[in-house]
Design a protein around this motif. Sequence first.
Motif, PDB file in Angstrom:
ATOM      1  N   ALA A   1       0.927  -1.776  -0.151  1.00 42.57           N
ATOM      2  CA  ALA A   1       0.574   0.453   0.445  1.00 42.57           C
ATOM      3  C   ALA A   1       0.678   1.679   0.182  1.00 42.57           C
ATOM      4  O   ALA A   1       0.695   2.069  -1.006  1.00 42.57           O
ATOM      5  N   ALA A   2       2.098   1.441   0.653  1.00 42.60           N
ATOM      6  CA  ALA A   2       3.249   2.320   1.066  1.00 42.60           C
ATOM      7  C   ALA A   2       3.584   2.608  -0.451  1.00 42.60           C
ATOM      8  O   ALA A   2       3.913   3.572  -0.822  1.00 42.60           O
ATOM      9  N   ASP A   3       4.317   1.501  -0.824  1.00 40.48           N
ATOM     10  CA  ASP A   3       5.060   1.490  -2.433  1.00 40.48           C
ATOM     11  C   ASP A   3       3.755   1.944  -3.448  1.00 40.48           C
ATOM     12  O   ASP A   3       4.405   2.616  -4.352  1.00 40.48           O
ATOM     13  N   ILE A   4       2.914   1.688  -3.400  1.00 38.20           N
ATOM     14  CA  ILE A   4       1.868   1.962  -4.004  1.00 38.20           C
ATOM     15  C   ILE A   4       1.580   3.610  -3.986  1.00 38.20           C
ATOM     16  O   ILE A   4       1.446   4.649  -5.426  1.00 38.20           O
ATOM     17  N   ALA A   5       0.944   4.043  -2.874  1.00 38.78           N
ATOM     18  CA  ALA A   5       1.009   5.561  -2.926  1.00 38.78           C
ATOM     19  C   ALA A   5       2.125   6.157  -3.418  1.00 38.78           C
ATOM     20  O   ALA A   5       1.409   7.666  -3.726  1.00 38.78           O
ATOM     21  N   ASN A   6       3.069   6.095  -2.754  1.00 40.29           N
ATOM     22  CA  ASN A   6       4.076   6.431  -3.054  1.00 40.29           C
ATOM     23  C   ASN A   6       5.025   6.404  -4.576  1.00 40.29           C
ATOM     24  O   ASN A   6       5.420   7.694  -5.288  1.00 40.29           O
ATOM     25  N   ALA A   7       4.333   5.633  -5.676  1.00 37.30           N
ATOM     26  CA  ALA A   7       4.737   5.516  -7.145  1.00 37.30           C
ATOM     27  C   ALA A   7       3.970   6.369  -7.475  1.00 37.30           C
ATOM     28  O   ALA A   7       3.960   6.699  -8.942  1.00 37.30           O
ATOM     29  N   VAL A   8       2.477   6.576  -7.212  1.00 36.20           N
ATOM     30  CA  VAL A   8       1.405   7.346  -7.737  1.00 36.20           C
ATOM     31  C   VAL A   8       2.436   8.724  -6.969  1.00 36.20           C
ATOM     32  O   VAL A   8       2.578   9.040  -8.206  1.00 36.20           O
ATOM     33  N   VAL A   9       2.769   9.284  -6.323  1.00 40.45           N
ATOM     34  CA  VAL A   9       3.112  10.218  -6.265  1.00 40.45           C
ATOM     35  C   VAL A   9       3.983  10.571  -6.931  1.00 40.45           C
ATOM     36  O   VAL A   9       4.590  11.687  -8.090  1.00 40.45           O
ATOM     37  N   GLN A  10       5.207   9.773  -7.164  1.00 41.32           N
ATOM     38  CA  GLN A  10       6.100   9.887  -8.033  1.00 41.32           C
ATOM     39  C   GLN A  10       6.035  10.481  -9.863  1.00 41.32           C
ATOM     40  O   GLN A  10       7.180  10.703 -10.573  1.00 41.32           O
ATOM     41  N   ALA A  11       5.332   9.143  -9.844  1.00 35.63           N
ATOM     42  CA  ALA A  11       4.382   8.874 -11.500  1.00 35.63           C
ATOM     43  C   ALA A  11       4.292  10.579 -11.729  1.00 35.63           C
ATOM     44  O   ALA A  11       4.288  10.548 -12.701  1.00 35.63           O
ATOM     45  N   TYR A  12       3.177  11.028 -10.790  1.00 27.24           N
ATOM     46  CA  TYR A  12       2.535  12.087 -10.789  1.00 27.24           C
ATOM     47  C   TYR A  12       3.973  13.437 -11.005  1.00 27.24           C
ATOM     48  O   TYR A  12       3.399  14.085 -11.864  1.00 27.24           O
ATOM     49  N   LEU A  13       5.216  13.206 -10.184  1.00 26.48           N
ATOM     50  CA  LEU A  13       5.485  14.664 -10.498  1.00 26.48           C
ATOM     51  C   LEU A  13       6.623  14.275 -11.675  1.00 26.48           C
ATOM     52  O   LEU A  13       6.932  15.243 -12.080  1.00 26.48           O
ATOM     53  N   GLU A  14       7.135  13.060 -12.429  1.00 24.18           N
ATOM     54  CA  GLU A  14       7.373  12.829 -13.210  1.00 24.18           C
ATOM     55  C   GLU A  14       7.584  13.218 -14.218  1.00 24.18           C
ATOM     56  O   GLU A  14       7.253  13.693 -15.548  1.00 24.18           O
ATOM     57  N   ARG A  15       5.608  12.568 -14.731  1.00 24.35           N
ATOM     58  CA  ARG A  15       4.437  13.677 -15.904  1.00 24.35           C
ATOM     59  C   ARG A  15       4.567  15.052 -15.949  1.00 24.35           C
ATOM     60  O   ARG A  15       4.862  15.737 -16.518  1.00 24.35           O
ATOM     61  N   GLN A  16       5.047  15.252 -14.874  1.00 22.16           N
ATOM     62  CA  GLN A  16       5.093  17.000 -14.662  1.00 22.16           C
ATOM     63  C   GLN A  16       6.277  17.299 -15.313  1.00 22.16           C
ATOM     64  O   GLN A  16       6.590  18.624 -16.299  1.00 22.16           O
ATOM     65  N   VAL A  17       7.345  16.844 -15.379  1.00 19.10           N
ATOM     66  CA  VAL A  17       8.678  17.106 -15.801  1.00 19.10           C
ATOM     67  C   VAL A  17       8.342  17.030 -16.970  1.00 19.10           C
ATOM     68  O   VAL A  17       9.087  18.125 -17.268  1.00 19.10           O
ATOM     69  N   GLU A  18       8.054  15.678 -17.500  1.00 18.35           N
ATOM     70  CA  GLU A  18       8.355  15.462 -18.950  1.00 18.35           C
ATOM     71  C   GLU A  18       7.729  16.688 -19.353  1.00 18.35           C
ATOM     72  O   GLU A  18       7.939  16.379 -21.183  1.00 18.35           O
TER      73      GLU A  18
ATOM     74  N   SER B   1       5.346  11.155   2.367  1.00 19.37           N
ATOM     75  CA  SER B   1       5.638   9.802   1.622  1.00 19.37           C
ATOM     76  C   SER B   1       4.776   8.902   3.259  1.00 19.37           C
ATOM     77  O   SER B   1       4.903   9.225   4.069  1.00 19.37           O
ATOM     78  N   ALA B   2       4.115   7.890   1.637  1.00 17.17           N
ATOM     79  CA  ALA B   2       3.842   7.099   2.850  1.00 17.17           C
ATOM     80  C   ALA B   2       4.496   5.900   3.409  1.00 17.17           C
ATOM     81  O   ALA B   2       5.667   6.074   2.992  1.00 17.17           O
ATOM     82  N   ILE B   3       3.999   5.704   4.656  1.00 19.69           N
ATOM     83  CA  ILE B   3       4.744   4.593   5.390  1.00 19.69           C
ATOM     84  C   ILE B   3       3.787   3.575   5.767  1.00 19.69           C
ATOM     85  O   ILE B   3       2.285   3.648   5.516  1.00 19.69           O
ATOM     86  N   PRO B   4       4.304   2.592   5.190  1.00 16.70           N
ATOM     87  CA  PRO B   4       3.815   1.325   5.601  1.00 16.70           C
ATOM     88  C   PRO B   4       2.097   1.358   6.780  1.00 16.70           C
ATOM     89  O   PRO B   4       2.965   1.162   8.412  1.00 16.70           O
ATOM     90  N   PRO B   5       1.107   1.774   7.033  1.00 14.88           N
ATOM     91  CA  PRO B   5      -0.276   1.431   8.333  1.00 14.88           C
ATOM     92  C   PRO B   5       0.797   0.211   8.951  1.00 14.88           C
ATOM     93  O   PRO B   5       0.958  -0.880   8.727  1.00 14.88           O
ATOM     94  N   GLU B   6       0.113   0.447  10.122  1.00 12.05           N
ATOM     95  CA  GLU B   6       0.360  -0.729  10.857  1.00 12.05           C
ATOM     96  C   GLU B   6      -1.168  -1.112  11.447  1.00 12.05           C
ATOM     97  O   GLU B   6      -0.858  -2.084  12.176  1.00 12.05           O
ATOM     98  N   ASN B   7      -2.335  -0.275  11.236  1.00 10.17           N
ATOM     99  CA  ASN B   7      -2.758  -1.596  11.531  1.00 10.17           C
ATOM    100  C   ASN B   7      -4.250  -1.449  10.040  1.00 10.17           C
ATOM    101  O   ASN B   7      -4.130  -1.200   9.365  1.00 10.17           O
ATOM    102  N   ARG B   8      -4.953  -2.268  10.330  1.00 11.90           N
ATOM    103  CA  ARG B   8      -5.669  -2.883   9.197  1.00 11.90           C
ATOM    104  C   ARG B   8      -7.049  -2.103   8.679  1.00 11.90           C
ATOM    105  O   ARG B   8      -7.161  -1.273   9.919  1.00 11.90           O
ATOM    106  N   ALA B   9      -7.319  -1.607   7.379  1.00 13.31           N
ATOM    107  CA  ALA B   9      -8.622  -0.565   7.080  1.00 13.31           C
ATOM    108  C   ALA B   9      -9.194  -1.311   7.113  1.00 13.31           C
ATOM    109  O   ALA B   9     -10.450  -1.361   7.401  1.00 13.31           O
ATOM    110  N   ALA B  10      -9.456  -2.720   6.746  1.00  8.58           N
ATOM    111  CA  ALA B  10     -10.661  -3.923   6.800  1.00  8.58           C
ATOM    112  C   ALA B  10     -10.324  -5.179   5.789  1.00  8.58           C
ATOM    113  O   ALA B  10      -9.001  -5.232   6.056  1.00  8.58           O
ATOM    114  N   PRO B  11     -10.972  -6.093   6.589  1.00  6.78           N
ATOM    115  CA  PRO B  11     -12.439  -4.981   6.895  1.00  6.78           C
ATOM    116  C   PRO B  11     -12.051  -5.634   8.768  1.00  6.78           C
ATOM    117  O   PRO B  11     -11.297  -5.862   9.370  1.00  6.78           O
ATOM    118  N   ASN B  12     -12.957  -4.456   8.651  1.00  7.31           N
ATOM    119  CA  ASN B  12     -13.628  -3.661  10.267  1.00  7.31           C
ATOM    120  C   ASN B  12     -14.167  -4.844  11.248  1.00  7.31           C
ATOM    121  O   ASN B  12     -15.377  -4.976  10.574  1.00  7.31           O
TER     122      ASN B  12
END
Length: 710
Positions: A187-204, A430-441
């Motif tokens: 989850a943290a890797d995907i969130a950070n990858a989206v941010v990085q892709a967004y910034l890279e797209r701006q640079v490109e 940046s996103a960090i790995p969450p300690e608690n589960r979000a779902a299912p509650n």
Amino acid sequence: MGPQNTSLPPTRAGYGPMGDAPPGGHGGYDLMADVKAALKALNRNRWLIFAVVGVGVIASAAFSLTLPSRYIATASVLVRDDGRTLLDQSGGDSNPFGNDILLESQTQIIRSRVVTERVIENMGLLYDPRLNPELGWKPDPKAAGGASRETMMTRVTENLRKNLHVAPVGRSKIIDISATASTPQEAADIANAVVQAYLERQVEEKVQENEALISALTERITELRKNVAAQEEKVATFRSNAGLVEGAGLQAVSAQIATLNENLTESRANLASLQAQLAEIERVLDDPDADVPTAAANSEIMSALRQQKALAMANLAGAQARYQPGHRAILSAMEVVRALTDQMRNETRSIRAELGLSVQSLQARVGSLEAALAKLKGEEGRLSDAQVELRAKERDADSARHILEDFLNRLAQVQEVRGTERADGRVVSSAIPPENRAAPNRKIIVVGGGMASLFIALLLVLWMEQTDTRLMTLEQAETWLQAPVLTLAPRLTPEQVAALPPQLNIVDKPASPYSDAIRALHLALAPPDSSEKPGIIQVTSPNRGEGKTTMAVSIGRALALEAGLRTLVVDGDRNAPMLHLATECSNDFGLVDMVRDGAELERAIQKDPTSPLHLLPMGPMQGGSMRLQDLQMRGLAQTLREKYDAVLIDSPGLLASADATAWAAISDKILLILDTGHTRQAQVTGSLRALRGLRGRLVGAVLNRADDST
């Protein structure tokens, strides 16, 4: 003592013995009564509710354990509206529509397919079975069923976008990007990858914009250079054709005009002066007596003639003074004066001729000067118009040069920042790995399952209450019987019954709730302030097993112990005699012997071992049968009334045996025992129908085995 309908005192405040509305009454709507009835229904079915809710909770918990865990990690990015090219940086605010439109547009860009596909490529998610279910759990492209890369990319992109949540934070320029995945790290890797892709797209995009801008500027500069050359050529050609040579032209013409103006002015003045002199000479010539004109007086000849004339005039004057008129001297002097005067006039005429020539010459000069001046002024006008047009052309050329210089400067600026492009956005966190589960509650699922089960249980209870015809409440009993309920005998647990049978409570535990209920019943049957005896009381029920024997013994002991009445309990159920078992007396001799063999009453009666109560068991039924004949029954009833104050007949159920009707016929009062939760409405109705004309002797009922919900 005949049958009687004794008026019973209330045992609880309100109407009837139990303090409720009178049977069959039509009072107003009672909300509290409905609430109490609902609470009682819930209490009666509490174990069913607990069971359904328990099953629902367990099922919900088991279901929640089957759901895969989901984790949410969030990264934050600051978006800024200064992402403008060098061409529009001087054009003011690039986002005149406000912060909301900026955030919405950037949110859509982050969620766009371009950014999502970049994340998939960067993280290698195209063959991830969790996002590409067609692969199963074999990350092999061949396992995709022959699907093209574009098809798989579309599928994975849509699945990934479903696990992304992009939203602005309040009114700020910060956007939160939340990714949901099966593991915290993913989850943290995907969130950070989206941010990085967004910034890279701006640079490109900036690089592409700058390259496109350089190309556009270069083409434009080439066009502008051609335009500047054409404008400058137009200026030079026009200047040459118009004769606007630098350092000459209009300025030279203006100088010539000034000189001509001066000469013309001077010539006109001289002409005017000569014309004035000529006019004066003409006047003198026309007047013989006129003096010499000023223009002629300046002549040397005229000056000499004037001197000579003056001398001649002096001589004439001297001769006139010396001689007589007509004297030769005077005449000679006058002749001299006359000759001089003629000479002067002739000189004046000569002077006039000369002045006339001078005037003509000056007039010709003035005319020539005026013509030359007019020509120069015409030239001056032409040159002035040409100068205006030349200046316009020069301004066009200057403007073209300035535009060219501006584009050259912008091209230099763009080339200067080439290779140094940076994204407009900035990572806030940046996103960090969450300690608690979000779902299912699982808590919510379990609680929701419990609530749903509770709802189902309540519906089930409602259905059961609507369809259940068992006697459950006091209100039901009074409505069905149209008679009062005299007491509620509480339900005893099996442990309580094993420790102390109910019929012994009034003896051994007089303060128990069961004893209080029996005491209330005996007070209703035998009021202390009444002089009448209770008489014969039939204790019956619709069917067997509803506790009538226990109730008859309990009432008898209460009447004997507490009321001090001579009391007898008769076992009148020949099909199921139970009195000897409830009191532990002998059943070797009893009612059967009296009715069948004519035995004496004293021989059949036994004493209760725990109270002053007398007992008449049924006796053995072996070797014969017994018929309850009307005459025998009436005789027995009369005997019992004479010997006892209260006689309790433990008769069979009204629906179980015809003997119950026979006993009812000789009884003064009928007490109906109803088993809470067991007796049904049809049985109560059948019991009332069995009594027929004896219903008036029904003093009331007892709700046996009642609990808090009754």
